[in-house]
Design an enzyme around this catalytic site. Sequence first.
Site, PDB file in Angstrom:
ATOM      1  N   LYS A 116       0.803  -1.221   0.064  1.00  0.00           N
ATOM      2  CA  LYS A 116       0.046   0.118   0.084  1.00  0.00           C
ATOM      3  C   LYS A 116       0.795   1.283   0.042  1.00  0.00           C
ATOM      4  CE  LYS A 116      -4.379  -1.427   2.026  1.00  0.00           C
ATOM      5  NZ  LYS A 116      -5.503  -1.258   2.787  1.00  0.00           N
ATOM      6  N   LYS A 198      -6.393 -12.876  -8.226  1.00  0.00           N
ATOM      7  CA  LYS A 198      -7.710 -12.904  -7.535  1.00  0.00           C
ATOM      8  C   LYS A 198      -8.754 -11.743  -8.170  1.00  0.00           C
ATOM      9  CE  LYS A 198      -8.952 -11.544  -2.882  1.00  0.00           C
ATOM     10  NZ  LYS A 198      -8.663 -11.045  -1.562  1.00  0.00           N
ATOM     11  N   LYS A 201     -11.942  -5.558  -6.519  1.00  0.00           N
ATOM     12  CA  LYS A 201     -12.518  -4.251  -7.161  1.00  0.00           C
ATOM     13  C   LYS A 201     -11.610  -3.298  -7.394  1.00  0.00           C
ATOM     14  CE  LYS A 201     -13.861  -3.461  -2.271  1.00  0.00           C
ATOM     15  NZ  LYS A 201     -14.830  -3.440  -1.285  1.00  0.00           N
TER      16      LYS A 201
END
Length: 334
Positions: A116, A198, A201
């Site tokens: 992140k 995977k 969104k």
Amino acid sequence: MEQEKKKRILSGIQPTGTFTLGNYIGAVRNWGKLQDDYECLYMVADLHAITVRQNPADLRRQTKEASALLLACGIDPKKSLLFVQSQVPAHTQLSWVLSCCTQFGELSRMTQFKDKSAKHADNVNAGLFTYPVLMAADILIYNADLVPVGADQKQHLELARNVAQRFNSQYSDTFTIPDPYIAKAGAKIMSLAEPEKKMSKSDENANSYILLLDDPETIRRKCRRAVTDSDGIVRFDAENKPGVSNLMTIYSCMTGKEMDEIETEFSGKGYGDFKDAVAESIIAELTPVQQEYQRILNDKEYLEGVLKEGAQHAQYIADRLVQKVYRKTGFYQL
Ligand code: TRP
């Protein structure tokens, strides 16, 4: 005969956009199924969401929507506690104490922090770094026995266990050491466009995921575009036929059919028929969820009542633990 005490489960989801079919099959749908066998607490993790920049109006709306969606997916407030994390201030109180039992080096090793901070290089804030400590507080504050988490949160759960053990040995036995809950039929749903990845969104390609609130036409279109292979045979082989296998997994989760049944059902038929059947099975499952979602979202009084009661009850449990921790830590009690 005295009833055995039910084990306690806690899980959370961030209110950042609607859930994908992957979140639904892999997590949220199962949450509803655990309610009879466990004492369940489910949380909308809005405090965690602000570790990346959020628009306040969107965050507020998405918190409400995520709560309504969880209810629509089968969380029954008569059986489980549903609450919004920021409405239970005890989490942040415990988080401070736990952060003083967590090493800088441990947090530096968290792969999600590394990912992140690379992705949001202009906002590597301290909250992003201490995120796993707050998550440990979420779990430990309820003495949760089990935590259903995906692979991406395993490392955070491991940290929560370590911190709990450290506190327990430094002060005295206080926290339950939580175990991961591995769902029996826990299927991992992959991207429709790149079935090695995977379903997510945050993928740039909107055709790679199905959202719980997608309308039937969108679901049909996304299924038709799903990547397969040139065999033309509906057969489960995750390694060599990842696209077809992923669609089979989805179909199996939607219909309850076994893989060999599905292979027989589509033997001699093309991928076109198969993809249409997958789409219809998703639509059949999601239509009632979407209707229930709209109904709950329109019933503001009901939704707010559920969340208020959930937060009060959660706060009651959490406060007692924080008092205990404060006492053991040596904070002066009046
Ligand atoms: N970090 C989790 C996620 O992003 C959400 C979360 C917050 C959570 N607190 C939790 C999950 C406690 C399980 C237990 O998916």
